[in-house]
Every structure is written in C-alpha cells, then in structure tokens.
Scaffold this motif. Sequence first.
Motif, PDB file in Angstrom:
ATOM      1  N   LEU A 163       0.422  -1.494  -0.369  1.00  0.00           N
ATOM      2  CA  LEU A 163       0.029  -0.295  -0.360  1.00  0.00           C
ATOM      3  C   LEU A 163       0.679   1.297  -0.003  1.00  0.00           C
ATOM      4  O   LEU A 163       1.903   1.130   0.026  1.00  0.00           O
ATOM      5  N   PHE A 164      -0.007   1.835  -0.468  1.00  0.00           N
ATOM      6  CA  PHE A 164       1.390   3.309  -0.626  1.00  0.00           C
ATOM      7  C   PHE A 164       0.487   4.793  -0.822  1.00  0.00           C
ATOM      8  O   PHE A 164      -1.110   4.503  -1.244  1.00  0.00           O
ATOM      9  N   GLY A 165       0.901   5.652  -0.120  1.00  0.00           N
ATOM     10  CA  GLY A 165       0.032   6.862   0.030  1.00  0.00           C
ATOM     11  C   GLY A 165       0.975   8.179  -0.880  1.00  0.00           C
ATOM     12  O   GLY A 165       2.035   8.637  -0.177  1.00  0.00           O
ATOM     13  N   PRO A 183      -1.776  24.283  -4.544  1.00  0.00           N
ATOM     14  CA  PRO A 183      -2.843  23.595  -3.927  1.00  0.00           C
ATOM     15  C   PRO A 183      -2.366  22.119  -2.481  1.00  0.00           C
ATOM     16  O   PRO A 183      -0.656  21.874  -2.959  1.00  0.00           O
ATOM     17  N   VAL A 184      -2.683  21.307  -2.264  1.00  0.00           N
ATOM     18  CA  VAL A 184      -2.534  20.480  -1.896  1.00  0.00           C
ATOM     19  C   VAL A 184      -2.878  18.845  -2.777  1.00  0.00           C
ATOM     20  O   VAL A 184      -4.111  19.660  -3.175  1.00  0.00           O
ATOM     21  N   PHE A 185      -2.146  17.886  -2.004  1.00  0.00           N
ATOM     22  CA  PHE A 185      -2.538  17.329  -3.643  1.00  0.00           C
ATOM     23  C   PHE A 185      -2.111  15.862  -2.276  1.00  0.00           C
ATOM     24  O   PHE A 185      -1.421  16.315  -1.926  1.00  0.00           O
ATOM     25  N   ALA A 186      -2.817  14.284  -3.410  1.00  0.00           N
ATOM     26  CA  ALA A 186      -2.918  13.324  -2.438  1.00  0.00           C
ATOM     27  C   ALA A 186      -2.388  12.260  -3.690  1.00  0.00           C
ATOM     28  O   ALA A 186      -3.503  12.456  -4.392  1.00  0.00           O
ATOM     29  N   SER A 187      -2.287  11.656  -3.427  1.00  0.00           N
ATOM     30  CA  SER A 187      -2.465  10.019  -3.905  1.00  0.00           C
ATOM     31  C   SER A 187      -3.228   8.615  -2.960  1.00  0.00           C
ATOM     32  O   SER A 187      -1.432   8.488  -1.691  1.00  0.00           O
ATOM     33  N   VAL A 188      -3.585   8.061  -3.896  1.00  0.00           N
ATOM     34  CA  VAL A 188      -3.062   6.419  -2.466  1.00  0.00           C
ATOM     35  C   VAL A 188      -3.592   5.029  -3.562  1.00  0.00           C
ATOM     36  O   VAL A 188      -3.982   5.172  -5.237  1.00  0.00           O
ATOM     37  N   GLY A 189      -1.907   3.717  -3.628  1.00  0.00           N
ATOM     38  CA  GLY A 189      -2.782   3.103  -4.008  1.00  0.00           C
ATOM     39  C   GLY A 189      -2.574   2.087  -3.738  1.00  0.00           C
ATOM     40  O   GLY A 189      -2.166   1.847  -2.354  1.00  0.00           O
ATOM     41  N   LEU A 202      -2.595  -0.645  -9.452  1.00  0.00           N
ATOM     42  CA  LEU A 202      -3.968   0.811  -9.460  1.00  0.00           C
ATOM     43  C   LEU A 202      -3.662   1.915  -8.271  1.00  0.00           C
ATOM     44  O   LEU A 202      -2.466   2.278  -6.730  1.00  0.00           O
ATOM     45  N   SER A 203      -3.312   3.149  -8.774  1.00  0.00           N
ATOM     46  CA  SER A 203      -3.831   4.826  -7.669  1.00  0.00           C
ATOM     47  C   SER A 203      -4.469   5.306  -8.494  1.00  0.00           C
ATOM     48  O   SER A 203      -4.924   5.695  -9.727  1.00  0.00           O
TER      49      SER A 203
END
Length: 259
Positions: A163-165, A183-189, A202-203
């Motif tokens: 898992l990653f973020g 901006p603030v940004f984010a990702s998860v996958g 998948l992300s």
Amino acid sequence: MKHMRGRAAVVAGMLAALPVTAVQAEGSFTLSSGLDFSSGKYGSTQKTDTVYVPVIGKYETGDWTFKLTVPWVSIRGPGGVVGSGSDRVTIGSVSGNRRGTESGLGDVVAGASYTVFESGGWVLDLGGKVKLPTGSESRGLGTGKADFTVQADVYRSIGPASLFGTLGYKRMGDPDGTDFRNPVFASVGLAHRVGATTTVGLSYDWRQRLRPTSDEISEITLFASHRFSDQWKAQIYAVTGFSDASPDWGSGIIVGRMF
C-alpha cells in the motif's frame, strides 16, 4: 528496502513518476526514459494532445534519493493548456487561442527525498522538488515560473502487496496575469507482486483546484512493471481522468537501467 514511485512522483514524477518496489544497491544510479501520451479537452470543445519524453537520472545512497528529470514535450491543441504531466495547468481561456503544435524542451524538475522511518514493513519518506522554468512560456511548453513542492510518501508492505500514499503541498509560480492557488495534493494506491519479477497495481491521484473557476485533478492509473534483470526494468500504464483538469485518457511506457 527502497521504494520508488512514478507518475505522481516520472511523470512525478515516472512518467510522472507509478509505484514499483525494488531492492536498490547502495550508491546506485538509474537512468530511465520513455514515452507518455495524453489527450483531453480540459474544459474546451477541442482536445489537446500531449507527448512527453523524459530523461530521468536517479541516484540513491543510504537513505537519500536524488532525481533530475529533463523532458521533451510536444503539445497540439488550442491555447491555454500549458506544460505536461503533473505540472500541466490551464491559463486563461482554453478555447480562445489557437496554438497548433509546439515542441521542445519542457520544464526540468529536480528533487530529493530522505527515508526518515523504516520498520516492520512501514516506510516514510520526506522530500521536496523544484520545477525550473526551462520550457518556453510563449510557446506553451511551460509557465515561465518556478514551482516548489514538499511531500510525504508512506509505504506499507503486506506479503506480496504494498500500500502506498502521498500527501503534499505545491507553491505555484504565477505567470503574468494569473493568480494560482497553492494546492494540496494526495494519492493512494495498491501494488501487488505477480511472481518474482512482475508487479501490477492501481493508484488514484487528486489535487486541489488552482483557481476558483478550474477543476480539481482526479484520475486513476493502472500500471504493470517487470524486472528483466538486476539492471533492466520497464513499466507500462494507462490513465483516465474524471475532471476538466485531468486528461480524458493517457498511456505510456518507461524503461530504466541501473548502474
């Protein structure tokens, strides 16, 4: 064990920068390049097609990782869509100014990160990067201003899965006549090993809107990576967006050689 992210961290960062997990040697250098194509209307009735070809140098030593991305960019479409990948922005009216096709050096990105915690399958990296205004502002290959980013990346290995973020903040440089928000940004996958040398995953990537009238970035990336040997690896991916700030679709490949 060191971890490497791609599109939200090669284009941002793979062609920006799709997660892969790999054991990296101390003091290792990796040279990568590839091809990224994306297409979207970005709020216009006409589409903008972007070709992005980065050359990426990455050096890892101890807990430090240093990266430099030098891209060639080709943009075809109406004026207003500037830059490429995670640094793509919309300036003014997308449909107002016809530009045709412009090609050349894009904005160079330099970054560094440090692993501050690694234990029990958990990894936490803190880092920053700067987008240098090397792309031509008049030709729409860059904004003509520098951007600065700080971010935290967290990873959790659970057997063959990871898992990653990411959570980050970008200080935008404002082109003449434009006032971007920072901006603030984010990702998860999720990434999953299929055998000893192949990973699929998948992300999801999100970023706040840059202006009151613009959209947030919202897009999903599917990816697969394969390690051919201790030195060679490759990744392919496909992207689809859900907002006017994201491409309708995109895909790409990147090949890396570790020295």
